[in-house]
Design a protein around this motif. Structure first.
Motif, PDB file in Angstrom:
ATOM      1  N   GLU A   1      75.961  83.123 -46.759  1.00  8.50           N
ATOM      2  CA  GLU A   1      76.542  84.381 -47.240  1.00  8.50           C
ATOM      3  C   GLU A   1      75.516  85.188 -48.040  1.00  8.50           C
ATOM      4  N   ASP A   2      74.705  84.494 -48.850  1.00  5.89           N
ATOM      5  CA  ASP A   2      73.659  85.175 -49.611  1.00  5.89           C
ATOM      6  C   ASP A   2      72.657  85.849 -48.681  1.00  5.89           C
ATOM      7  N   ARG A   3      72.275  85.140 -47.640  1.00  4.05           N
ATOM      8  CA  ARG A   3      71.298  85.697 -46.701  1.00  4.05           C
ATOM      9  C   ARG A   3      71.873  86.908 -45.976  1.00  4.05           C
ATOM     10  N   ASP A   4      73.149  86.824 -45.622  1.00  6.24           N
ATOM     11  CA  ASP A   4      73.786  87.941 -44.921  1.00  6.24           C
ATOM     12  C   ASP A   4      73.940  89.157 -45.823  1.00  6.24           C
ATOM     13  N   ALA A   5      74.126  88.930 -47.121  1.00  4.47           N
ATOM     14  CA  ALA A   5      74.338  90.037 -48.060  1.00  4.47           C
ATOM     15  C   ALA A   5      73.039  90.688 -48.515  1.00  4.47           C
ATOM     16  N   ALA A   6      71.901  90.112 -48.152  1.00  4.66           N
ATOM     17  CA  ALA A   6      70.615  90.643 -48.613  1.00  4.66           C
ATOM     18  C   ALA A   6      70.398  92.061 -48.097  1.00  4.66           C
ATOM     19  N   VAL A   7      69.658  92.842 -48.877  1.00  2.00           N
ATOM     20  CA  VAL A   7      69.232  94.169 -48.449  1.00  2.00           C
ATOM     21  C   VAL A   7      67.726  94.102 -48.194  1.00  2.00           C
ATOM     22  N   ILE A   8      67.293  94.683 -47.089  1.00  5.27           N
ATOM     23  CA  ILE A   8      65.869  94.694 -46.760  1.00  5.27           C
ATOM     24  C   ILE A   8      65.271  95.983 -47.318  1.00  5.27           C
ATOM     25  N   ILE A   9      64.400  95.838 -48.300  1.00  5.74           N
ATOM     26  CA  ILE A   9      63.694  96.983 -48.876  1.00  5.74           C
ATOM     27  C   ILE A   9      62.208  96.685 -48.759  1.00  5.74           C
ATOM     28  N   GLY A  10      61.476  97.591 -48.127  1.00  5.12           N
ATOM     29  CA  GLY A  10      60.101  97.258 -47.791  1.00  5.12           C
ATOM     30  C   GLY A  10      60.134  96.304 -46.618  1.00  5.12           C
ATOM     31  N   ASP A  11      59.605  95.112 -46.795  1.00  4.84           N
ATOM     32  CA  ASP A  11      59.623  94.141 -45.701  1.00  4.84           C
ATOM     33  C   ASP A  11      60.214  92.801 -46.124  1.00  4.84           C
TER      34      ASP A  11
END
Length: 206
Positions: free
Chosen positions: A186-196
């Protein structure tokens, strides 16, 4: 760098006007729905001229007007249609000219018309701050994006764009979880990609 309306194509002008009307960060896909699509050439040019700021969030770009972009939009309102404009474009600039006369007569700025007001919806950035304040044990404490997203009734793209804006704001940190073993699916799915890099935690000092 001084920029005039005459240096922009009709598409580039239209992109600025859409961002002005939205008065918030706009993802690529939404921009193409509200107006013309912004390709890499136009994106690079508008960023180079300092008229917009574009940031990659996940697999898409999010765009926002700069102060210089707002100033040029005011110039666009009075500039009239570009050369070889079609009938619909001429109509648009006729309406914009009327808006310019109204602003001048009322002593108003574009921000007075298109910016947030007491009657407008609360910005997603402000909603994130409010949810964070409820969840954090103390100001500046880390809150997982998993918990934050669960409290926000907003499209993921809108939350991602707001997190990208907050990431650039003094007093706000959006960071990766350094110990990857602690991350749940769930943590991985909720991550936001900013930059790379995917980022999993947020802290707001005030």
């Amino acid at each position: 760098m001084s920029v005039t309306a005459g240096e922009l194509t009709g598409t580039e002008r239209a992109v600025l006007l859409v961002l002005m009307a939205a008065s918030r960060p706009v993802p690529n896909r939404e921009l193409a729905v509200r107006g013309p699509a912004l390709d890499k050439t136009g994106r690079d040019k508008l960023n180079r001229l300092g008229l917009i700021e574009s940031e990659r969030v996940g697999s898409r770009f999010v765009h926002e007007l700069t102060d210089r972009g707002w100033r040029l939009c005011r110039e666009l309102i009075d500039a009239g249609p570009p050369p070889r404009s079609t009938g619909p474009a001429k109509t648009l600039y006729t309406v914009l000219g009327a808006l310019g006369r109204y602003l001048d007569g009322a002593g108003l700025s574009l921000a007075d018309v298109f910016g947030a007001s007491d009657g407008s919806p609360v910005r997603t950035e402000d909603r994130i701050r409010a949810v964070y304040a409820r969840l954090a044990a103390r100001p500046g404490g880390w809150v997982p994006l998993t918990m934050l997203r669960a409290e926000l009734d907003a499209p993921r793209a809108e939350v991602d764009a707001a997190l990208a804006v907050l990431h650039r704001t003094p007093g706000v940190s959006v960071i990766p979880q350094e110990d990857q073993k602690l991350l749940t699916p769930e943590d991985r799915d909720a991550a936001v990609i900013i930059g790379d890099r995917p980022k999993h935690l947020i802290a707001i000092e005030d």
